[in-house]
Design a protein around this motif. Structure first.
Motif, PDB file in Angstrom:
ATOM      1  N   THR A 162       4.312   4.402 -21.600  1.00 25.30           N
ATOM      2  CA  THR A 162       5.590   4.187 -22.267  1.00 25.30           C
ATOM      3  C   THR A 162       5.926   5.388 -23.153  1.00 25.30           C
ATOM      4  OG1 THR A 162       5.226   1.804 -22.255  1.00 25.30           O
ATOM      5  CG2 THR A 162       6.844   2.624 -23.822  1.00 25.30           C
ATOM      6  N   ASP A 168       7.285   8.429 -21.370  1.00 24.90           N
ATOM      7  CA  ASP A 168       8.568   8.306 -20.695  1.00 24.90           C
ATOM      8  C   ASP A 168       9.601   9.183 -21.393  1.00 24.90           C
ATOM      9  OD1 ASP A 168      10.519   5.389 -19.628  1.00 24.90           O
ATOM     10  OD2 ASP A 168      10.866   7.539 -19.425  1.00 24.90           O
ATOM     11  N   ASN A 191      13.252   0.596 -22.864  1.00 23.37           N
ATOM     12  CA  ASN A 191      12.552   0.878 -21.618  1.00 23.37           C
ATOM     13  C   ASN A 191      12.757  -0.257 -20.616  1.00 23.37           C
ATOM     14  OD1 ASN A 191      10.746   1.439 -19.623  1.00 23.37           O
ATOM     15  ND2 ASN A 191       9.022   1.814 -20.953  1.00 23.37           N
ATOM     16  N   SER A 192      13.327   0.040 -19.448  1.00 19.50           N
ATOM     17  CA  SER A 192      13.643  -1.021 -18.490  1.00 19.50           C
ATOM     18  C   SER A 192      12.413  -1.583 -17.810  1.00 19.50           C
ATOM     19  CB  SER A 192      14.599  -0.486 -17.429  1.00 19.50           C
ATOM     20  OG  SER A 192      13.943   0.548 -16.712  1.00 19.50           O
ATOM     21  N   SER A 193      11.304  -0.866 -17.844  1.00 16.95           N
ATOM     22  CA  SER A 193      10.125  -1.391 -17.162  1.00 16.95           C
ATOM     23  C   SER A 193       9.230  -2.194 -18.086  1.00 16.95           C
ATOM     24  CB  SER A 193       9.304  -0.256 -16.551  1.00 16.95           C
ATOM     25  OG  SER A 193       8.631   0.442 -17.582  1.00 16.95           O
ATOM     26  N   TYR A 232       8.276  -8.356 -11.969  1.00 14.43           N
ATOM     27  CA  TYR A 232       7.222  -7.384 -12.276  1.00 14.43           C
ATOM     28  C   TYR A 232       5.847  -7.917 -11.868  1.00 14.43           C
ATOM     29  CZ  TYR A 232       4.002  -4.428 -14.875  1.00 14.43           C
ATOM     30  OH  TYR A 232       2.963  -3.600 -15.216  1.00 14.43           O
ATOM     31  N   GLN A 270       3.644   2.304 -13.074  1.00 13.35           N
ATOM     32  CA  GLN A 270       4.341   3.487 -12.561  1.00 13.35           C
ATOM     33  C   GLN A 270       5.308   3.115 -11.439  1.00 13.35           C
ATOM     34  OE1 GLN A 270       3.822   6.723 -14.012  1.00 13.35           O
ATOM     35  NE2 GLN A 270       2.956   5.242 -15.401  1.00 13.35           N
ATOM     36  N   SER A 305       6.650   0.251 -10.874  1.00 12.54           N
ATOM     37  CA  SER A 305       7.690  -0.681 -11.301  1.00 12.54           C
ATOM     38  C   SER A 305       8.972   0.066 -11.669  1.00 12.54           C
ATOM     39  CB  SER A 305       7.208  -1.548 -12.461  1.00 12.54           C
ATOM     40  OG  SER A 305       7.058  -0.757 -13.620  1.00 12.54           O
ATOM     41  N   HIS A 306       8.806   1.319 -12.190  1.00 13.32           N
ATOM     42  CA  HIS A 306       9.984   2.141 -12.499  1.00 13.32           C
ATOM     43  C   HIS A 306      10.870   2.292 -11.269  1.00 13.32           C
ATOM     44  CE1 HIS A 306       8.964   3.560 -16.522  1.00 13.32           C
ATOM     45  NE2 HIS A 306       7.729   3.726 -16.127  1.00 13.32           N
ATOM     46  N   HIS A 358      14.175  -1.814 -11.033  1.00 10.76           N
ATOM     47  CA  HIS A 358      15.608  -1.627 -11.283  1.00 10.76           C
ATOM     48  C   HIS A 358      16.461  -2.022 -10.079  1.00 10.76           C
ATOM     49  CE1 HIS A 358      19.208  -0.067 -13.123  1.00 10.76           C
ATOM     50  NE2 HIS A 358      19.376   0.775 -12.134  1.00 10.76           N
TER      51      HIS A 358
END
Lengths: 245, 202
Positions: free
Chosen positions: A40, A43, A216-218, B59, B167, B169-170, B174
């Motif tokens: 994170t 990023d 952070n979208s993840s 997720y 990693q 999941s990025h 979305h």
């Protein structure tokens, strides 16, 4: 046979683990607690404040998870023998109920002997021989020895299943519930601290809002109650200042 | 469902003692438990809860998919590595001598029973291990080899769930959120909140 290599020692130790799910969950939680905040913070698309917030939250989740797994594992160990179905452990006329107390004291003696020999760096082979000697000394009859072997095997089954159920309950209920309780006040305290820092540094409150909207979208779990809290907290001083208008 | 029968069930015990099965089930439980508790959070707005819970659900499913695709490699890799690590150990080599002769076993496929030939290798080892566990007679050489499988499976679990999944999941999360129509709404919600604050701060 020669001296054991480090790899041999590690593999032998892993082979002796009874609560496989518990150990694996601890490793995963520990690794997630380290790597997820690092990823994170790495990023580049996120602003520093929201990265710090998301990383803190991710780390906190695993800090809650690890002791939760430990508590449930200890509870499972205590409860496991109660789940054993005694009628599954019978040989001819021999019934477990007649021997259970004696068998439990043999198992306790074996555990103590194993602990003592591990402290003196004995090999697993030496430990196995010593444990078998205890059984041969205490139980002279072969049918009773077979009953004991069956009892140990069934006990291992309930130990494994109870430990797994403990990990499952921690994962499904305890950890998310504790996160709901613990996260909001902790994140609020951190955000208060960060806001005070920003005010003291002469930074406008707008930065707090920007932080909230660029999360952070993840990130998973509890971003949102604190999201709203941040929006409210950022707006409140402004709203308060505007009340006199 | 009889709880006592389940807790004493051998098949359930095999699942509980397998790193791969137990962690896969734990990940599935996370995909249920975490979104549920997000929804139960009374401090959050409904739209935000919906977004957050959905993202968490997807997720965890992503984690499960990644995990299930990589863990068989680590299990088999652990077995092969353990064989190399314990090369020269006479007890372990005796064990593998037993597997040289093919074994015909009966396995259940649904309601049918099917005969299968095991000719040494990982599958043969696992059949023998489960049989020994059921009889309460797992010898030390078997534990050592299984220890290799467990150790490398743990490594695979950490790599898959703590490093690879965040990693990847990025890349995937979305588009998935957009496909189910949630990402747009969240963007609109964020815009709405930004607008509200812009009005207040003027």
């Amino acid at each position: 046979m020669g001296k054991e290599t480090i790899a041999q020692k590690i593999f032998t130790k892993f082979g002796a683990i009874d609560s496989v799910a518990y150990v694996a969950s601890l490793f995963i939680a520990g690794a997630k607690g380290i790597f997820r905040p690092i990823f994170t913070m790495m990023d580049k698309k996120q602003d520093p404040d929201s990265k710090k917030y998301a990383a803190t939250r991710e780390g906190l989740t695993e800090v809650i998870a690890i002791p939760s797994y430990f508590v449930f594992e200890q509870a499972a160990k205590k409860l496991a023998p109660k789940f054993l179905m005694e009628n599954l452990v019978e040989h001819g006329t021999l019934k477990l109920t007649d021997y259970r107390t004696q068998f439990d004291s043999i198992i306790k003696a074996q555990k103590n002997k194993s602990k003592e020999l591990r402290k003196s760096k004995s090999t697993y082979e030496e430990i196995e021989v010593a444990l078998k000697n205890i059984v041969d000394t205490e139980l002279k009859d072969e049918p009773v020895q077979r009953l004991f072997k069956d009892y140990k095997s069934k006990l291992k089954t309930v130990n494994a299943t109870t430990s797994f159920v403990g990990v499952g309950l921690a994962t499904l209920i305890a950890i998310p519930a504790l996160c709901n309780l613990v996260m909001p006040p902790v994140m609020k305290a951190l955000k208060n601290h960060s806001s005070k820092k920003n005010i003291n540094n002469g930074n406008p409150i707008k930065n707090e809002v920007q932080t909230v909207t660029n999360l952070n979208s993840s990130s998973n779990i509890k971003s949102n109650n604190t999201n709203i809290l941040n929006v409210y907290m950022a707006a409140k001083p402004n709203a308060g200042m505007k009340v006199g208008m | 469902m009889n709880v006592m029968k389940v807790m004493n069930n051998k098949t359930f015990a095999h699942i509980a003692t397998s790193t791969a099965s137990s962690i896969a089930i734990a990940t599935l439980l996370k995909s249920v438990g975490r979104p549920t508790f997000i929804y139960l959070d009374k401090n959050t707005k409904p739209e935000t809860k919906k977004y957050s819970a959905s993202k968490e659900f997807f997720y965890q499913l992503l984690c499960l998919g990644i995990y299930l695709s990589i863990i068989p490699l680590f299990k088999k890799g652990g077995y092969e590595l353990a064989k190399k690590v314990f090369k020269g150990n006479t007890d372990v080599e005796k064990l593998f001598e037993e597997y040289k002769d093919p074994t015909i076993v009966t396995i259940k496929k649904g309601k049918k029973e099917v005969k299968k030939a095991l000719n040494g290798g990982f599958e043969h080892f696992y059949y023998a291990l489960h049989k020994a566990e059921d009889e309460g007679d797992v010898k030390l050489p078997m534990k050592k080899i299984n220890g290799g499988v467990v150790a490398i499976s743990n490594l695979g679990s950490v790599l898959g769930l703590a490093i690879l999944a965040p990693q990847l999941s990025h890349l995937f999360l979305h588009p998935i959120m957009k496909a189910v129509g949630l990402d747009k709404k969240h963007d609109e919600h964020k815009e709405h909140e930004q607008h509200k604050l812009n009005v207040v701060s003027k």
